[in-house]
Motif scaffolding. Structure first.
Motif, PDB file in Angstrom:
ATOM      1  N   ASN A 282       0.804  -1.219   0.000  1.00  0.00           N
ATOM      2  CA  ASN A 282       0.000   0.000   0.000  1.00  0.00           C
ATOM      3  C   ASN A 282       0.840   1.273   0.000  1.00  0.00           C
ATOM      4  OD1 ASN A 282      -2.472  -1.209  -0.171  1.00  0.00           O
ATOM      5  ND2 ASN A 282      -2.881  -1.158   2.016  1.00  0.00           N
ATOM      6  N   ARG A 283       2.019   1.216   0.585  1.00  0.00           N
ATOM      7  CA  ARG A 283       2.853   2.419   0.642  1.00  0.00           C
ATOM      8  C   ARG A 283       3.262   2.879  -0.756  1.00  0.00           C
ATOM      9  NH1 ARG A 283       8.322   1.016   0.272  1.00  0.00           N
ATOM     10  NH2 ARG A 283       8.675  -1.210   0.594  1.00  0.00           N
ATOM     11  N   MET A 284       3.282   1.959  -1.718  1.00  0.00           N
ATOM     12  CA  MET A 284       3.629   2.323  -3.095  1.00  0.00           C
ATOM     13  C   MET A 284       2.522   3.165  -3.728  1.00  0.00           C
ATOM     14  SD  MET A 284       6.651   1.219  -3.540  1.00  0.00           S
ATOM     15  CE  MET A 284       6.925   1.240  -5.294  1.00  0.00           C
ATOM     16  N   VAL A 285       1.279   2.922  -3.339  1.00  0.00           N
ATOM     17  CA  VAL A 285       0.167   3.729  -3.842  1.00  0.00           C
ATOM     18  C   VAL A 285       0.367   5.175  -3.394  1.00  0.00           C
ATOM     19  CG1 VAL A 285      -2.335   4.131  -3.725  1.00  0.00           C
ATOM     20  CG2 VAL A 285      -1.453   1.795  -3.919  1.00  0.00           C
TER      21      VAL A 285
ATOM     22  N   PHE B 100       3.499   6.643  -5.353  1.00  0.00           N
ATOM     23  CA  PHE B 100       3.280   6.907  -6.781  1.00  0.00           C
ATOM     24  C   PHE B 100       2.182   7.934  -7.029  1.00  0.00           C
ATOM     25  CE2 PHE B 100       4.902   2.680  -8.794  1.00  0.00           C
ATOM     26  CZ  PHE B 100       6.173   2.958  -8.333  1.00  0.00           C
ATOM     27  N   TYR B 101       1.112   7.854  -6.240  1.00  0.00           N
ATOM     28  CA  TYR B 101      -0.088   8.653  -6.537  1.00  0.00           C
ATOM     29  C   TYR B 101      -0.437   9.688  -5.470  1.00  0.00           C
ATOM     30  CZ  TYR B 101      -0.730   5.055 -10.029  1.00  0.00           C
ATOM     31  OH  TYR B 101      -0.537   4.210 -11.084  1.00  0.00           O
ATOM     32  N   GLY B 102       0.205   9.599  -4.312  1.00  0.00           N
ATOM     33  CA  GLY B 102      -0.129  10.522  -3.231  1.00  0.00           C
ATOM     34  C   GLY B 102      -1.497  10.236  -2.622  1.00  0.00           C
TER      35      GLY B 102
ATOM     36  N   ILE C  55      -5.465  -1.508  -5.500  1.00  0.00           N
ATOM     37  CA  ILE C  55      -4.487  -2.544  -5.845  1.00  0.00           C
ATOM     38  C   ILE C  55      -3.556  -1.985  -6.905  1.00  0.00           C
ATOM     39  CG2 ILE C  55      -4.165  -4.848  -6.807  1.00  0.00           C
ATOM     40  CD1 ILE C  55      -7.032  -5.467  -5.716  1.00  0.00           C
ATOM     41  N   LEU C  56      -2.265  -2.070  -6.637  1.00  0.00           N
ATOM     42  CA  LEU C  56      -1.257  -1.558  -7.553  1.00  0.00           C
ATOM     43  C   LEU C  56      -0.280  -2.662  -7.922  1.00  0.00           C
ATOM     44  CD1 LEU C  56       0.307   0.783  -8.972  1.00  0.00           C
ATOM     45  CD2 LEU C  56       1.490   1.125  -6.792  1.00  0.00           C
TER      46      LEU C  56
ATOM     47  N   ILE D 140      -3.820  10.140 -10.965  1.00  0.00           N
ATOM     48  CA  ILE D 140      -3.349   9.216 -11.999  1.00  0.00           C
ATOM     49  C   ILE D 140      -2.754   9.993 -13.172  1.00  0.00           C
ATOM     50  CG2 ILE D 140      -4.105   7.535 -13.735  1.00  0.00           C
ATOM     51  CD1 ILE D 140      -6.115   6.503 -11.583  1.00  0.00           C
ATOM     52  N   LYS D 141      -3.424  11.051 -13.587  1.00  0.00           N
ATOM     53  CA  LYS D 141      -2.920  11.858 -14.704  1.00  0.00           C
ATOM     54  C   LYS D 141      -1.587  12.513 -14.352  1.00  0.00           C
ATOM     55  CE  LYS D 141      -7.511  12.647 -16.570  1.00  0.00           C
ATOM     56  NZ  LYS D 141      -8.653  13.577 -16.607  1.00  0.00           N
ATOM     57  N   GLU D 142      -1.444  12.911 -13.110  1.00  0.00           N
ATOM     58  CA  GLU D 142      -0.176  13.488 -12.664  1.00  0.00           C
ATOM     59  C   GLU D 142       0.935  12.436 -12.724  1.00  0.00           C
ATOM     60  OE1 GLU D 142       1.499  15.466  -8.594  1.00  0.00           O
ATOM     61  OE2 GLU D 142      -0.528  16.045  -9.226  1.00  0.00           O
TER      62      GLU D 142
END
Length: 157
Positions: free
Chosen positions: A55-58, A61-63, A73-74, A104-106
């Motif tokens: 979850n920390r990757m979400v 990557f996306y803030g 889920i990533l 996501i666009k960012e």
């Protein structure tokens, strides 16, 4: 006076039909479990043999905080030289959709800038991405078989 009431009734019926049509055009909320949607999408993606990231990757990557959503889920790129990515999120409320899509666009813009000039293959994958919002679900995918992934997502809802 009788015609006046007839016109009012007709106007109310037309107004009611307008509301019904408007309401039906909105994306329906899906009761599908995120695990079911994940399996359908992953089975036709580049991540068949991969495991989801933590979850920390979400957040990285996306803030976004995964705890703010019903599910997130990533499947992250295997290394920094890879742009392939799959992000599936089930919103708690559809009002979250714009903020998630903006994040996501960012991320997409950041990735495009990272690969600009030297990663032609990765840039092509990024340009051919899937970003699909349907009701309370959002899918972001960068990889091969984009049309199959998109269709699997829609069919699983």
């Amino acid at each position: 006076m009788k015609n006046y009431y007839t016109y009012i009734k007709i106007a109310l019926v037309v107004l009611l039909l307008g509301f019904i049509v408007f309401d039906m055009r909105r994306d329906p909320i899906s009761n599908a479990q995120i695990d079911t949607v994940e399996k359908a999408v992953v089975s036709v993606s580049d991540f068949k043999d991969a495991s989801p990231s933590e979850n920390r990757m979400v957040k990285r990557f996306y803030g976004l905080n995964p705890k703010d959503y019903e599910g997130a889920i990533l499947y992250a790129p295997s290394d920094n030289m890879d742009a392939k990515e799959l992000f599936l999120i089930k919103l708690t409320d559809v009002s979250q959709s714009d903020a998630v899509q903006d994040a996501i666009k960012e991320r997409l813009d950041t990735q495009k800038k990272s690969f600009e000039g030297y990663g032609a293959e990765q840039t092509k994958l990024l340009n051919d991405h899937v970003l699909e919002a349907k009701g309370n679900y959002i899918l972001y995918y960068v990889g091969g078989n984009t049309s199959k992934v998109r269709q699997a997502f829609l069919d699983s809802l």
